[in-house]
Scaffold this motif. Structure first.
Motif, PDB file in Angstrom:
ATOM      1  N   ILE A  75       7.742 -10.222   2.058  1.00 11.17           N
ATOM      2  CA  ILE A  75       7.999 -10.045   0.630  1.00 11.17           C
ATOM      3  C   ILE A  75       9.432  -9.598   0.360  1.00 11.17           C
ATOM      4  CG2 ILE A  75       5.589  -9.519   0.096  1.00 11.17           C
ATOM      5  CD1 ILE A  75       6.295  -6.592   0.077  1.00 11.17           C
TER       6      ILE A  75
ATOM      7  N   TYR B  32      -2.173  -0.566  -0.983  1.00 14.76           N
ATOM      8  CA  TYR B  32      -1.815  -1.132  -2.286  1.00 14.76           C
ATOM      9  C   TYR B  32      -2.494  -0.327  -3.386  1.00 14.76           C
ATOM     10  CZ  TYR B  32      -6.362  -3.300  -3.383  1.00 14.76           C
ATOM     11  OH  TYR B  32      -7.684  -3.511  -3.707  1.00 14.76           O
TER      12      TYR B  32
ATOM     13  N   CYS C 296       5.614  -0.855   2.579  1.00  7.53           N
ATOM     14  CA  CYS C 296       5.862  -2.160   3.209  1.00  7.53           C
ATOM     15  C   CYS C 296       7.128  -2.088   4.078  1.00  7.53           C
ATOM     16  CB  CYS C 296       6.026  -3.242   2.150  1.00  7.53           C
ATOM     17  SG  CYS C 296       4.631  -3.392   1.020  1.00  7.53           S
TER      18      CYS C 296
ATOM     19  N   TYR D 212       3.643  -6.774  -6.814  1.00  2.00           N
ATOM     20  CA  TYR D 212       3.320  -8.119  -6.323  1.00  2.00           C
ATOM     21  C   TYR D 212       3.030  -9.035  -7.496  1.00  2.00           C
ATOM     22  CZ  TYR D 212       1.332 -11.234  -2.716  1.00  2.00           C
ATOM     23  OH  TYR D 212       1.077 -12.265  -1.848  1.00  2.00           O
TER      24      TYR D 212
ATOM     25  N   CYS E  79       6.520  -2.675  -3.667  1.00  2.00           N
ATOM     26  CA  CYS E  79       6.728  -4.002  -4.259  1.00  2.00           C
ATOM     27  C   CYS E  79       5.638  -4.269  -5.281  1.00  2.00           C
ATOM     28  CB  CYS E  79       6.705  -5.066  -3.167  1.00  2.00           C
ATOM     29  SG  CYS E  79       6.532  -6.772  -3.765  1.00  2.00           S
TER      30      CYS E  79
ATOM     31  N   MET F  66      -4.730 -11.307  -0.951  1.00  2.00           N
ATOM     32  CA  MET F  66      -3.661 -10.377  -0.671  1.00  2.00           C
ATOM     33  C   MET F  66      -3.943  -9.713   0.680  1.00  2.00           C
ATOM     34  SD  MET F  66      -2.282  -7.298  -3.106  1.00  2.00           S
ATOM     35  CE  MET F  66      -3.907  -6.517  -3.127  1.00  2.00           C
TER      36      MET F  66
ATOM     37  N   LEU G 121       1.403  -9.253   5.055  1.00  2.00           N
ATOM     38  CA  LEU G 121       2.508  -8.779   4.226  1.00  2.00           C
ATOM     39  C   LEU G 121       3.164  -7.534   4.809  1.00  2.00           C
ATOM     40  CD1 LEU G 121       0.872  -9.252   0.702  1.00  2.00           C
ATOM     41  CD2 LEU G 121       2.567 -10.721   1.819  1.00  2.00           C
TER      42      LEU G 121
ATOM     43  N   LEU H 171       2.257  -3.075  -3.916  1.00  2.00           N
ATOM     44  CA  LEU H 171       2.103  -2.926  -2.477  1.00  2.00           C
ATOM     45  C   LEU H 171       2.908  -1.715  -2.024  1.00  2.00           C
ATOM     46  CD1 LEU H 171       2.504  -6.658  -1.375  1.00  2.00           C
ATOM     47  CD2 LEU H 171       0.533  -5.479  -2.382  1.00  2.00           C
TER      48      LEU H 171
ATOM     49  N   LEU I 226       8.310 -13.013  -4.480  1.00  3.07           N
ATOM     50  CA  LEU I 226       7.008 -12.366  -4.378  1.00  3.07           C
ATOM     51  C   LEU I 226       7.007 -10.987  -5.024  1.00  3.07           C
ATOM     52  CD1 LEU I 226       5.972 -13.315  -0.727  1.00  3.07           C
ATOM     53  CD2 LEU I 226       5.072 -14.243  -2.847  1.00  3.07           C
ATOM     54  N   CYS I 227       8.153 -10.382  -5.199  1.00  2.00           N
ATOM     55  CA  CYS I 227       8.253  -9.066  -5.819  1.00  2.00           C
ATOM     56  C   CYS I 227       8.857  -9.188  -7.218  1.00  2.00           C
ATOM     57  CB  CYS I 227       9.118  -8.129  -4.977  1.00  2.00           C
ATOM     58  SG  CYS I 227       8.329  -7.581  -3.456  1.00  2.00           S
TER      59      CYS I 227
END
Length: 311
Positions: A132, A202, A125, A181, A179, A192, A197, A122, A150-151
């Motif tokens: 996340i 991504y 972010c 994912y 991140c 997703m 998020l 991702l 989540l990461c």
């Protein structure tokens, strides 16, 4: 003396032809869509392939497309041996292009799941408000036995490689907003949503192509596994159909999508396309087709008897 008019054979032939059931012939299922060969469970049209796959994979103007509630995506390859389909997302960021995206998701009832080799990163972010990056945000696994972030903390190197791409580096994104994912094992329920998020884009890839430090060489896209059934086996009649040069399909007008073998001449059978004495137009008629033939033949006979009563 004027002879009474007798209905000609032509009239009866016309009536017979008119009453022939159109279901004896059907569309011919295509064996390819553009550059891709089509094999079970995929099909070119309604009634071809496996009915569970028709709503997700379709052939449109020579392009094989995969569709979910998130959108439609071009199919880039199908590995029939390992039952893996590869797709691309035009909104995905790669080493050559960075653009906004809404994310990607699978329909919960789709016969697809993610290949284990998939990696999602991702990009851009929000480090202050994205869930996340919240220290107390954890994902509970299926068995509720453990919780994971989540990461992926081991994905820092992947982010570093991605952020070395010219397309990403030119917009000056800090690496802290990247991140990798991890919860991609959610199966068909995976969704997703980048808006939730709070990420702008991504990147996804399924292989480093033996050059992990060179993101220009990675295979970008998404790899999806598919299954025929719970046991992941062909329907029992499909091998016989394919050995006889037929294409496995189904009766789209039936309540239970019963199996049909689509033969090269466009005739559907319930078994195969081998020729023989009991075949019509090079293909054996199914039991429901034979019954329909007999019904219309009887109707023609009754019409003939009725017409002769006026002679």
């Amino acid at each position: 003396m004027k002879l009474p008019h007798r209905p000609s054979t032509t009239i009866f032939s016309f009536i017979f032809i008119f009453l022939l059931p159109s279901s004896i012939s059907s569309q011919i299922c295509q064996r390819s869509c553009g550059k891709f060969p089509l094999k079970f469970p995929f099909g070119s049209d309604l009634g071809c392939g496996d009915p569970r796959f028709h709503q997700y994979v379709s052939c449109s103007q020579g392009n094989l497309m995969f569709t979910t509630h998130r959108g439609s995506y071009p199919v880039t390859n199908i590995d029939y041996t390992n039952k893996v389909m590869y797709i691309s997302d035009p909104s995905m960021s790669t080493c050559s292009c960075t653009q906004p995206s809404k994310g990607f998701g699978l329909d919960w009832d789709a016969p697809f799941s993610f290949q284990d080799d998939n990696i999602f990163a991702l990009l851009d972010c929000s480090t202050s408000s994205s869930p996340i990056f919240q220290s107390n945000t954890l994902y509970t696994d299926k068995n509720n036995s453990s919780k994971v972030s989540l990461c992926d903390n081991q994905g820092t190197s992947i982010c570093s490689f991605l952020y070395s791409c010219r397309a990403i580096s030119t917009i000056n994104l800090p690496i802290s907003t990247c991140c990798v994912y991890t919860p991609v094992d959610l199966g068909p329920a995976f969704d997703m949503d980048l808006q939730i998020l709070q990420c702008s884009s991504y990147s996804g890839f399924y292989s480093f192509n033996e050059r992990q430090s060179d993101p220009n060489s990675w295979n970008y896209g998404i790899a999806l596994k598919y299954k025929f059934s719970v046991n992941n086996e062909y329907p029992s009649s499909c091998p016989n159909c394919e050995r006889s040069n037929g294409i496995c399909g189904y009766y789209s007008g039936g309540a239970y999508n019963s199996f049909l073998c689509n033969c090269p001449n466009g005739i559907n059978t319930t078994n195969d396309c081998y020729f023989g004495a009991n075949y019509n137009y090079g293909s054996r008629l199914s039991s429901w087709q034979i019954g329909t033939w007999l019904f219309y033949c009887l109707a023609c006979l009754l019409i003939s008897v009725w017409a002769s009563s006026f002679l």
